[in-house]
Design a protein around this motif. Structure first.
Motif, mmCIF file in Angstrom:
data_model
loop_
_atom_site.group_PDB
_atom_site.id
_atom_site.type_symbol
_atom_site.label_atom_id
_atom_site.label_comp_id
_atom_site.label_asym_id
_atom_site.label_seq_id
_atom_site.Cartn_x
_atom_site.Cartn_y
_atom_site.Cartn_z
ATOM 1 N N SER A 23 -7.997 13.367 24.889
ATOM 2 C CA SER A 23 -8.334 12.861 23.557
ATOM 3 C C SER A 23 -8.115 11.351 23.460
ATOM 4 N N PHE A 24 -7.379 10.771 24.405
ATOM 5 C CA PHE A 24 -7.208 9.313 24.481
ATOM 6 C C PHE A 24 -8.553 8.597 24.451
ATOM 7 N N PHE A 25 -9.552 9.170 25.097
ATOM 8 C CA PHE A 25 -10.843 8.501 25.241
ATOM 9 C C PHE A 25 -11.636 8.468 23.932
ATOM 10 N N ILE A 26 -11.269 9.329 22.980
ATOM 11 C CA ILE A 26 -11.878 9.249 21.648
ATOM 12 C C ILE A 26 -11.501 7.922 21.005
ATOM 13 N N GLY A 27 -10.222 7.593 21.037
ATOM 14 C CA GLY A 27 -9.776 6.334 20.461
ATOM 15 C C GLY A 27 -10.227 5.136 21.264
ATOM 16 N N PHE A 28 -10.172 5.238 22.576
ATOM 17 C CA PHE A 28 -10.468 4.096 23.436
ATOM 18 C C PHE A 28 -11.927 3.656 23.330
ATOM 19 N N PHE A 29 -12.834 4.612 23.280
ATOM 20 C CA PHE A 29 -14.259 4.281 23.210
ATOM 21 C C PHE A 29 -14.810 4.325 21.785
ATOM 22 N N GLY A 30 -13.976 4.743 20.829
ATOM 23 C CA GLY A 30 -14.488 4.917 19.469
ATOM 24 C C GLY A 30 -13.916 3.974 18.436
ATOM 25 N N LEU A 31 -13.299 2.861 18.860
ATOM 26 C CA LEU A 31 -12.648 1.950 17.914
ATOM 27 C C LEU A 31 -13.610 1.453 16.845
ATOM 28 N N LYS A 32 -14.804 1.038 17.229
ATOM 29 C CA LYS A 32 -15.741 0.474 16.239
ATOM 30 C C LYS A 32 -16.139 1.515 15.202
ATOM 31 N N TYR A 33 -16.240 2.775 15.628
ATOM 32 C CA TYR A 33 -16.564 3.837 14.687
ATOM 33 C C TYR A 33 -15.367 4.140 13.789
ATOM 34 N N PHE A 34 -14.175 4.073 14.365
ATOM 35 C CA PHE A 34 -12.969 4.337 13.585
ATOM 36 C C PHE A 34 -12.817 3.336 12.445
ATOM 37 N N LEU A 35 -13.111 2.078 12.719
ATOM 38 C CA LEU A 35 -12.982 1.042 11.687
ATOM 39 C C LEU A 35 -13.942 1.302 10.527
ATOM 40 N N ILE A 36 -15.131 1.788 10.844
ATOM 41 C CA ILE A 36 -16.107 2.125 9.806
ATOM 42 C C ILE A 36 -15.638 3.331 8.997
ATOM 43 N N ILE A 37 -15.187 4.363 9.721
ATOM 44 C CA ILE A 37 -14.786 5.612 9.078
ATOM 45 C C ILE A 37 -13.525 5.419 8.246
ATOM 46 N N LEU A 38 -12.615 4.566 8.727
ATOM 47 C CA LEU A 38 -11.363 4.336 8.013
ATOM 48 C C LEU A 38 -11.614 3.778 6.611
ATOM 49 N N SER A 39 -12.537 2.848 6.496
ATOM 50 C CA SER A 39 -12.826 2.247 5.184
ATOM 51 C C SER A 39 -13.341 3.287 4.197
ATOM 52 N N LYS A 40 -14.037 4.296 4.706
ATOM 53 C CA LYS A 40 -14.552 5.365 3.837
ATOM 54 C C LYS A 40 -13.491 6.434 3.559
ATOM 55 N N ALA A 41 -12.579 6.607 4.507
ATOM 56 C CA ALA A 41 -11.578 7.678 4.374
ATOM 57 C C ALA A 41 -10.399 7.271 3.518
ATOM 58 N N ARG A 42 -10.165 5.962 3.345
ATOM 59 C CA ARG A 42 -8.962 5.476 2.657
ATOM 60 C C ARG A 42 -8.796 6.066 1.248
ATOM 61 N N PRO A 43 -9.821 6.098 0.405
ATOM 62 C CA PRO A 43 -9.640 6.674 -0.948
ATOM 63 C C PRO A 43 -9.226 8.145 -0.908
ATOM 64 N N PHE A 44 -9.781 8.890 0.043
ATOM 65 C CA PHE A 44 -9.430 10.309 0.144
ATOM 66 C C PHE A 44 -7.977 10.482 0.601
ATOM 67 N N LEU A 45 -7.510 9.595 1.492
ATOM 68 C CA LEU A 45 -6.113 9.635 1.929
ATOM 69 C C LEU A 45 -5.177 9.373 0.752
ATOM 70 N N TRP A 46 -5.543 8.404 -0.085
ATOM 71 C CA TRP A 46 -4.736 8.102 -1.269
ATOM 72 C C TRP A 46 -4.590 9.341 -2.156
ATOM 73 N N VAL A 47 -5.705 9.974 -2.449
ATOM 74 C CA VAL A 47 -5.696 11.145 -3.327
ATOM 75 C C VAL A 47 -4.839 12.258 -2.729
ATOM 76 N N ALA A 100 -5.164 0.548 22.678
ATOM 77 C CA ALA A 100 -5.643 0.027 23.966
ATOM 78 C C ALA A 100 -6.994 -0.648 23.788
ATOM 79 N N ALA A 101 -7.849 -0.074 22.942
ATOM 80 C CA ALA A 101 -9.164 -0.665 22.676
ATOM 81 C C ALA A 101 -9.036 -1.974 21.905
#
Length: 407
Positions: free
Chosen positions: A108-132, A392-393
């Motif tokens: 599962s390390f490779f999800i984070g390592f190769f997916g950083l750019k996607y994570f940054l996009i998804i994080l901005s959308k997920a933040r309000p749901f995390l708050w709730v 690492a990414a």
């Protein structure tokens, strides 16, 4: 027909959705829905996709320029050696495959390592749901709503950037979760995060780490005669903590800590010298008596046989060292060394990106492993490896940007 870039984005969207949900509640999303296994499989697919099409010379260059990637791959290869070796010494096939979570979750390390750019996009959308969700978890404390440990890994993602006031708010949130969910681990993690945050350089961090390790080893030696009393009746597969603590006020301050130290001492002494190369998968950490149940856990009672095969030393890194030996422990040490070197080297270069938050998140989950199961349990393993892949990414991204600027 869905084009390849969109398909790839949807793949990472699903992976990080599972990541967040597993972090919020592993009790449901792993114990019932097996999210860790799904993430491990997805990481394995990414690994095959990225490396099967890469020429050997390019692959060597990619691994060489990112030390964390190199040590993770070597850790995987060492796991493969133990997978083969352990097949011939295992207690049973069931426990063998239970222990292999250490191996397969690493992918599962490779999800984070190769997916950083996607994570940054998804994080901005997920933040309000995390708050709730996290506010709901504060208003209605329930272990079926939030995981009492991993919540601290997600609180950094509630904000956009680390600042003095923001960091103070995150600390207060962690303390609130620790109080409401009665978790001393969260307090330890919070203290650790504060220490890392205020340290000014890697040299200071290294000095404090070495000092802490020396004090730990000195304590193990000093209390050695106490730990030897672990086998006083009544019988417990891990040992009699009360007998060990008798006559020593320091060992009576927190019996949970004393229990862990007693187990670490036993594993270091009783498994020597086998623990230098590792006892392998599917083998017991400690001797046990058949058909005896001397341990009461939060998730129901299990036989001692189950406990010594599955539960670990309640220090994930120590468990890895016992099961896979000194080489695996060296790889883990080198991984952390590079992570902290990169963090202190790049901390002032994070800019507007939420890189500091990702590091805080990784440090939180890594600190949990000091006193609990993590790399050896499917409830937490992929959370650690994905977070490690992300940091690492980050390092690779910053170094690449610096190289382009120099040119």
């Amino acid at each position: 027909m869905i084009n390849a870039p969109l398909l790839q984005f949807l793949f990472y969207l699903l992976a990080f959705l599972l990541f967040f949900l597993l972090g919020l509640n592993s009790l449901i999303f792993e114990r019932i829905l097996y999210f860790n296994e799904a993430l491990s499989l997805m990481g394995g697919i990414i690994f095959l996709k990225e490396f099967s099409k890469t020429e050997l010379s390019i692959l060597k260059h990619k691994v060489k320029r990112n030390p964390v990637l190199k040590w993770v791959i070597l850790f995987l290869l060492w796991c493969v050696i133990h997978l083969i070796f352990s097949w011939f010494i295992k207690t049973s096939t069931y426990y063998y495959f239970r222990n292999t979570v250490i191996f397969y979750s690493t992918f599962s390390f490779f999800i984070g390592f190769f997916g950083l750019k996607y994570f940054l996009i998804i994080l901005s959308k997920a933040r309000p749901f995390l708050w709730v969700y996290l506010i709901l978890g504060l208003a209605y404390p329930c272990v079926y709503l939030l995981d009492r440990f991993t919540t601290v890994m997600l609180t950094p993602y509630l904000v956009k950037k680390v600042g003095k006031m923001v960091f103070f708010i995150l600390v207060i949130l962690n303390i609130a979760f620790a109080a409401l969910y009665e978790s001393s681990t969260v307090i330890v993690v919070t203290v650790g995060i504060i220490v890392i945050h205020v340290i000014t350089s890697y040299k200071v961090f290294r000095f404090l780490s070495i000092t802490g390790l020396v004090l730990l080893l000195a304590g193990m030696v000093y209390f050695g005669n106490n730990f030897k009393r672990y086998n006083v009746a009544p019988y417990s597969v891990y040992g009699n903590t009360i007998a060990v603590s008798e006559g020593e006020p320091l060992l009576q301050l927190d019996l949970n800590t004393t229990w862990r130290a007693m187990v670490w001492y036993r594993l270091a002494v009783e498994q020597f010298p086998t623990n230098l190369i590792g006892i392998g998968f599917g083998t017991p950490l400690l001797p046990y008596i058949d058909n005896i149940n001397s341990v009461v856990t939060d998730f129901g009672d299990h036989s001692d046989e189950h406990e010594v095969h599955v539960s670990g030393a309640h220090n994930s890194y120590f468990t890895i060292g016992i099961r896979l030996g000194l080489p695996a422990l060296v790889f883990i040490f080198l991984i952390f060394r590079n992570v902290f070197l990169d963090y202190f080297r790049h901390r002032d270069k994070f800019g507007s990106e939420p890189y500091g938050l990702i590091y805080l998140s990784f440090f939180s989950i890594a600190l949990i492993g000091l006193f609990n199961l993590m790399l050896e349990t499917p409830t937490l393993a992929s959370l650690f490896w994905i977070a490690l892949g992300l940091v690492a990414a980050i390092n690779q991204s910053i170094d690449s940007a610096a190289s382009e600027t120099d040119v």
